[in-house]
Design a protein around this motif. Structure first.
Motif, mmCIF file in Angstrom:
data_model
loop_
_atom_site.group_PDB
_atom_site.id
_atom_site.type_symbol
_atom_site.label_atom_id
_atom_site.label_comp_id
_atom_site.label_asym_id
_atom_site.label_seq_id
_atom_site.Cartn_x
_atom_site.Cartn_y
_atom_site.Cartn_z
ATOM 1 N N LEU A 103 43.805 38.668 42.485
ATOM 2 C CA LEU A 103 43.210 38.362 43.787
ATOM 3 C C LEU A 103 42.140 39.382 44.160
ATOM 4 C CD1 LEU A 103 46.306 37.229 45.855
ATOM 5 C CD2 LEU A 103 44.391 35.830 45.124
ATOM 6 N N LEU A 104 42.449 40.658 43.980
ATOM 7 C CA LEU A 104 41.497 41.716 44.311
ATOM 8 C C LEU A 104 40.242 41.618 43.449
ATOM 9 C CD1 LEU A 104 40.891 44.377 45.849
ATOM 10 C CD2 LEU A 104 41.992 45.553 43.947
ATOM 11 N N ILE A 105 40.428 41.457 42.160
ATOM 12 C CA ILE A 105 39.284 41.393 41.245
ATOM 13 C C ILE A 105 38.448 40.146 41.518
ATOM 14 C CG2 ILE A 105 38.614 41.254 38.814
ATOM 15 C CD1 ILE A 105 39.815 43.969 39.786
ATOM 16 N N SER A 106 39.104 39.016 41.746
ATOM 17 C CA SER A 106 38.359 37.781 41.999
ATOM 18 C C SER A 106 37.545 37.871 43.281
ATOM 19 C CB SER A 106 39.319 36.588 42.074
ATOM 20 O OG SER A 106 39.950 36.405 40.836
ATOM 21 N N VAL A 107 38.128 38.424 44.324
ATOM 22 C CA VAL A 107 37.388 38.567 45.582
ATOM 23 C C VAL A 107 36.175 39.469 45.379
ATOM 24 C CG1 VAL A 107 37.520 39.569 47.898
ATOM 25 C CG2 VAL A 107 39.311 38.028 47.112
ATOM 26 N N MET A 108 36.367 40.577 44.675
ATOM 27 C CA MET A 108 35.238 41.488 44.448
ATOM 28 C C MET A 108 34.175 40.842 43.569
ATOM 29 S SD MET A 108 36.669 45.357 44.129
ATOM 30 C CE MET A 108 37.491 45.057 42.602
ATOM 31 N N LEU A 109 34.598 40.172 42.494
ATOM 32 C CA LEU A 109 33.629 39.593 41.569
ATOM 33 C C LEU A 109 32.878 38.415 42.181
ATOM 34 C CD1 LEU A 109 35.508 39.761 38.153
ATOM 35 C CD2 LEU A 109 33.565 41.133 38.913
ATOM 36 N N ILE A 110 33.429 37.789 43.198
ATOM 37 C CA ILE A 110 32.719 36.693 43.854
ATOM 38 C C ILE A 110 31.827 37.211 44.980
ATOM 39 C CG2 ILE A 110 33.024 34.611 45.261
ATOM 40 C CD1 ILE A 110 35.505 34.009 43.516
ATOM 41 N N THR A 111 32.314 38.171 45.763
ATOM 42 C CA THR A 111 31.534 38.621 46.921
ATOM 43 C C THR A 111 30.354 39.517 46.551
ATOM 44 O OG1 THR A 111 33.089 40.435 47.286
ATOM 45 C CG2 THR A 111 33.410 38.432 48.585
ATOM 46 N N ILE A 112 30.490 40.345 45.543
ATOM 47 C CA ILE A 112 29.396 41.268 45.198
ATOM 48 C C ILE A 112 28.132 40.523 44.775
ATOM 49 C CG2 ILE A 112 28.670 43.061 43.565
ATOM 50 C CD1 ILE A 112 31.528 44.190 43.812
ATOM 51 N N PRO A 113 28.183 39.590 43.811
ATOM 52 C CA PRO A 113 26.939 38.874 43.467
ATOM 53 C C PRO A 113 26.413 38.000 44.607
ATOM 54 C CG PRO A 113 28.592 38.532 41.774
ATOM 55 C CD PRO A 113 29.265 39.235 42.898
ATOM 56 N N THR A 114 27.321 37.421 45.407
ATOM 57 C CA THR A 114 26.875 36.598 46.532
ATOM 58 C C THR A 114 26.135 37.450 47.554
ATOM 59 O OG1 THR A 114 28.793 35.165 46.185
ATOM 60 C CG2 THR A 114 27.626 34.949 48.274
ATOM 61 N N PHE A 115 26.685 38.601 47.875
ATOM 62 C CA PHE A 115 26.035 39.501 48.830
ATOM 63 C C PHE A 115 24.708 40.023 48.278
ATOM 64 C CE2 PHE A 115 25.489 43.763 50.735
ATOM 65 C CZ PHE A 115 25.290 43.350 52.051
ATOM 66 N N LEU A 116 24.675 40.358 47.001
ATOM 67 C CA LEU A 116 23.413 40.809 46.415
ATOM 68 C C LEU A 116 22.380 39.682 46.390
ATOM 69 C CD1 LEU A 116 24.720 43.109 43.566
ATOM 70 C CD2 LEU A 116 23.537 43.790 45.649
ATOM 71 N N GLY A 117 22.826 38.444 46.206
ATOM 72 C CA GLY A 117 21.921 37.304 46.302
ATOM 73 C C GLY A 117 21.369 37.155 47.697
ATOM 74 N N TYR A 118 22.220 37.397 48.703
ATOM 75 C CA TYR A 118 21.755 37.356 50.093
ATOM 76 C C TYR A 118 20.722 38.453 50.341
ATOM 77 C CZ TYR A 118 21.788 37.885 55.144
ATOM 78 O OH TYR A 118 21.419 38.005 56.442
ATOM 79 N N LEU A 119 20.989 39.645 49.843
ATOM 80 C CA LEU A 119 20.035 40.738 50.024
ATOM 81 C C LEU A 119 18.720 40.462 49.300
ATOM 82 C CD1 LEU A 119 22.311 43.890 49.721
ATOM 83 C CD2 LEU A 119 21.306 42.910 51.786
#
Length: 127
Positions: A103-119
């Motif tokens: 759960l921890l790894i999946s949340v991190m691996l999904i949110t980091i690229p999404t947030f960087l895409g937003y930036l």
């Protein structure tokens, strides 16, 4: 979606984080919380680096591409964990509490690229 490069980056994220964890875990064996913290920090750094490489060449829909890349990275992490640790029943500190780990790894691996895409989508003018 750049599937081929996403798969390569996902496998590299998994390999690098597990290699770093295997090297640092014997050093910090007595402190399980600290070794898991080190793994989380390296996952953030490595997935951030490869997410930037993944999103850098995209010129439109960066958030959506980041989300797809993050989901791809998480699926690759789950599959490689299953193949190398869970199915062969290799005992690893990460697999002792696999539900929390995944759960921890999946949340991190999904949110980091999404947030960087937003930036990457934001146009900032510094005055």
């Amino acid at each position: 979606m750049r599937l081929k490069i996403g798969i390569i980056y996902g496998v590299l994220i998994w390999i690098i984080t597990h290699l770093v964890f295997s090297v640092t875990h014997p050093i910090i064996d007595a402190y399980t919380v600290n070794s898991n913290l080190i793994l989380v920090l390296f996952i953030i750094i490595v997935s951030g680096f490869f997410s930037i490489l993944y999103i850098r060449e995209i010129n439109k829909n960066e958030v959506l591409e980041g989300l797809f890349g993050g989901i791809l990275f998480a699926i690759i992490d789950i599959v490689l964990d299953l193949v190398f640790f869970v199915i062969p029943n290799n005992h690893n500190i990460l697999i002792s509490n696999y539900t929390t780990h995944i759960l921890l790894i999946s949340v991190m691996l999904i949110t980091i690229p999404t947030f960087l895409g937003y930036l990457a989508q934001i146009n900032i003018e510094l005055k």
